[in-house]
Design a protein around this motif. Sequence first.
Motif, PDB file in Angstrom:
ATOM      1  N   UNK A   1       0.815  -1.208   0.000  1.00  0.00           N
ATOM      2  CA  UNK A   1       0.000   0.000   0.000  1.00  0.00           C
ATOM      3  C   UNK A   1       0.851   1.262   0.000  1.00  0.00           C
ATOM      4  N   UNK A   2       2.163   1.124   0.113  1.00  0.00           N
ATOM      5  CA  UNK A   2       3.039   2.296   0.220  1.00  0.00           C
ATOM      6  C   UNK A   2       3.985   2.423  -0.971  1.00  0.00           C
ATOM      7  N   UNK A   3       3.638   1.792  -2.085  1.00  0.00           N
ATOM      8  CA  UNK A   3       4.445   1.861  -3.305  1.00  0.00           C
ATOM      9  C   UNK A   3       3.514   2.128  -4.485  1.00  0.00           C
ATOM     10  N   UNK A   4       3.743   3.223  -5.202  1.00  0.00           N
ATOM     11  CA  UNK A   4       2.842   3.645  -6.273  1.00  0.00           C
ATOM     12  C   UNK A   4       3.608   3.786  -7.585  1.00  0.00           C
ATOM     13  N   UNK A   5       3.077   3.145  -8.625  1.00  0.00           N
ATOM     14  CA  UNK A   5       3.628   3.297  -9.968  1.00  0.00           C
ATOM     15  C   UNK A   5       2.854   4.404 -10.668  1.00  0.00           C
ATOM     16  N   UNK A   6       3.543   5.495 -11.012  1.00  0.00           N
ATOM     17  CA  UNK A   6       2.909   6.638 -11.650  1.00  0.00           C
ATOM     18  C   UNK A   6       2.582   6.327 -13.107  1.00  0.00           C
ATOM     19  N   UNK A   7       1.435   6.852 -13.546  1.00  0.00           N
ATOM     20  CA  UNK A   7       1.042   6.626 -14.932  1.00  0.00           C
ATOM     21  C   UNK A   7       1.972   7.395 -15.875  1.00  0.00           C
ATOM     22  N   UNK A   8       2.279   6.765 -16.991  1.00  0.00           N
ATOM     23  CA  UNK A   8       3.033   7.440 -18.047  1.00  0.00           C
ATOM     24  C   UNK A   8       2.563   6.872 -19.377  1.00  0.00           C
TER      25      UNK A   8
END
Length: 517
Positions: free
Chosen positions: A462-469
């Motif tokens: 819950x503490x790791x986010x892959x940003x959209x690209x």
Amino acid sequence: MLQRWFLATVTRRGLLLVTACCGLVLLHLIACGLNAPYPVHRASSWARGPASEPEYQASLQELEERYQRYVNSLTKQISQLKEALAQRSTQLRESLGPPAAEGNTLRGQIHLEEFLQSQLNRAEVHAGTKVPSEYALLPFESFTLHKVYQLESGLSRFPVERPLRKDRREELIGTLETALHMLNAPRDSDDPHLRKVYSPSDFIEGIYRTERDHGTLYELLFKGDGTEDFRRLVFFRPFAPLMRLRNEQVDASAVLVNVIVPLAKMADKFKRFMVNFRDVCIRQDGKVHLTVVYFGKEQLEEVRKILETTARETGFKNSTLIQLNEDFSRGRGLDVGARAWKNGNVLMFFCEIDVVFTSEFLNSCRFNAEPGKKVFYPVVFSQYNPVYVYGHHAGAPPTEPVIKKDTGFWRDLGFGMTCQYRSDFINIGGFDASVRGSEVEDLHLYRKYLHSELRVVRATSRSLLHLWHPSACSDHLPERTYRWCQQRRATSEASHSQLGRLLFHRQIEEHQRLHGS
């Protein structure tokens, strides 16, 4: 399974045939003994002629004494075995250390049958329980000999699992075999020649579900003798109570994390990455080293200046920049970064430039990776296209994970980001240089760990986010690969409902115009 069932059936019928033959022979001998004028118990009687009553009694007495001695011998052997078993049990208890406190052993004193019955009574087997809403109902999954029709699709993303996973296949086949043994077991009230012999082909369908605190319920349906005749068997596999395995204190602050980032060009993304790195790794955590493996020379100086500015403004000196004059390869960069570390064993976080994380994630790395024992493969929450989530005129999307069904999805087929110790990475052989393509490289390394004796901890983070690209599918791809690439793009762009609004936007706008909304 069919071979074991066939052998069991042949063995059972053979035993019945042998038993019947022995019974006929015994009846024949008894009948002959009753009609014969001479006793048949002693061979010497045939030589001397008819035996007298005293000789007959003496023969019986001799047989009785012989059997009594045999019984006494068996009783003595049983006593010796019991003594040996008691000695072994005592040695086992002594090897396990002193017994636990009386309060902790109270549950262990409950008889096994009583516990199993209590688990059965607690489960929803004989009667239903009140459910607060439709979301709280635990559904069944159905299965046949070769397929499981599942609701939780998992990695396969298919409503039908075929072929079955090894663990699930063994579980369901074992249940089916138990049912066949019970159906084909001999019963005194039935004529074995008229009773139906069940085989796997008679299995129609089964359903099962697992109540995590009670056990697993199975219901199996078989074809009977007629078209309207069926046999239903119900099984329950109870679960045991909790057992304490470990209670230890972990000092997370003592473990250094080496964050390794392969990079080519993209200096602007690296600048954004360093904003998160400053806040989390430098200001909050403070026990992190950064290794950047840069491919080529384009924008290299911009990346170098970003690192120098960070060091000057924050005093952060724990960074390494490695430059390679090669075409970009994520696996190659991670491998070089891992092997470049010369200060003993270290916990490594294989990172990507398009992610943000919190200090809680760094502690998750420390807790879930252990040298020589386990590696951590988090399931990353991947952000949808912010344009479809927040609108064209909304502010910048949040950089902290907002885990909702319309903001992103779990990237359960991604194995690129991982926490593992350098010693385990070196011992497993690292990345295979002959394998090209980031996703293939990551999967190949992941499978190496799956085939090893190390424990792979795979869990949502819950503490790791892959940003959209944005991503594009090359026109030079084969048709099948191109279609798969476009499907993957669609799943990462927006949720099902958001894509539906995009597809039917004209009808939605027309409806709003007619109703003045």
